[in-house]
Scaffold this active site. Sequence first.
Site, short mmCIF file in Angstrom:
data_model
loop_
_atom_site.label_atom_id
_atom_site.label_comp_id
_atom_site.label_asym_id
_atom_site.label_seq_id
_atom_site.Cartn_x
_atom_site.Cartn_y
_atom_site.Cartn_z
N LYS A 118 0.82 -1.21 0.00
CA LYS A 118 0.00 0.00 0.00
C LYS A 118 0.86 1.26 0.00
O LYS A 118 0.53 2.24 -0.66
CB LYS A 118 -0.94 0.01 1.21
CG LYS A 118 -2.09 -0.98 1.10
CD LYS A 118 -3.15 -0.70 2.16
CE LYS A 118 -4.25 -1.75 2.13
NZ LYS A 118 -5.19 -1.60 3.24
N LYS A 200 -9.93 -14.09 -6.70
CA LYS A 200 -10.95 -14.22 -5.66
C LYS A 200 -11.97 -13.08 -5.74
O LYS A 200 -11.58 -11.93 -5.97
CB LYS A 200 -10.23 -14.19 -4.30
CG LYS A 200 -11.05 -14.66 -3.14
CD LYS A 200 -10.18 -14.74 -1.88
CE LYS A 200 -11.00 -14.31 -0.69
NZ LYS A 200 -10.22 -14.12 0.51
N LYS A 203 -14.52 -7.74 -2.03
CA LYS A 203 -15.25 -6.55 -1.65
C LYS A 203 -14.58 -5.30 -2.25
O LYS A 203 -15.23 -4.35 -2.63
CB LYS A 203 -15.21 -6.45 -0.12
CG LYS A 203 -16.45 -5.97 0.54
CD LYS A 203 -16.75 -6.67 1.85
CE LYS A 203 -15.93 -6.39 3.10
NZ LYS A 203 -15.36 -5.13 3.38
#
Length: 340
Positions: A118, A200, A203
């Site tokens: 990140k 996968k 969200k």
Amino acid sequence: MLIKLMNKERVFSGIQPSGEFTLGNYLGATRNWVRDQDKKINYFCIVDLHSLTVPQDPEELRHQTRSLAAMLMACGLTPEKSTIFIQSHVKAHTEGCWLLNTITPLGWLQRMTQFKDKAAKQESILTGLLDYPVLMAGDIIFYDADEVPVGDDQKQHVELARDIAQAFNHRYEEEFFVVPKPVIPTAGARVMGLDDPTRKMSKSYAHIRGHAVRILDEDKEIMRSFKKAVTDSDNEIVFSDDPAKAGVRNLLGIYQAITGKDNEGVLADFADARGYGDLKVRVGEAVINEVAPIRERHKELMNDPAELDRLLAQGAAQAEAVSQPKVDQMKEIMGLIVPK
Ligand code: TRP
């Protein structure tokens, strides 16, 4: 009976309110949590403070937080059996995080792979992003949790929580913290993206059209996503590990997770299917039947904010009753004055 009760494992699950709740979250995780509610002592924490480590729209975050709480309850987690709460409602998490910061070497945080990934994408790296795993460690260890169900991506953070627990125990008081272990669920479906069955269902990508089935999508939208699901060109409905057939495998897996049938039973249901078109529609229908009642309960809870707030306040009070005494004990042990 009492002994049995006390021997129950304690499980802590954290889930971020950012992004929309998907079929992958439900079939891969939440449905198992619902099923196992009686077997363990469960804490389900909506980790809104963690979501703040990346930019959020304030109104959106608030809405998603309430919506996720309603969703967990709509899926069948019940406040009678589990403690369901919002992280920021229980001050022990932030207070205790500071205490843990004072025993956590900087180097441990700098080597976290999620932080490195990140941070590499950002010009200015925020302190909260670096400290994220310490907050998470506190979530877990302030509840004496034995088990933490997580995906592969969070395993390193749970290992860090173990290291922090051990560092405290070693420095201040042996066995003060339970050393938690990550549990990577093996049961439950691993639902892949409908647009890319090698990735996968997530969200974080739920906003990308055709990738995820969001539980709150309308029936029509769900069916549209299934109809567009990526498959292959040989038109054979079989369970196969061939990467080329990952799309069909994913559709069958979703159907299997919903119906609970074995491979044979699943294939029998599709024996008369006319090609992938039929397969997609039938899987879509099974999903719609499964999620429609959840969506309905979610709507009821969202339409009764006073009741939702009451349930969340109850959850926060239960959580506080466990974690605040633990943090107070820590303070005492570390040499702070705890007002009586
Ligand atoms: N970091 C986790 C994630 O992004 C969420 C989380 C925060 C968590 N605190 C936790 C998970 C404690 C398990 C236990 O998925």
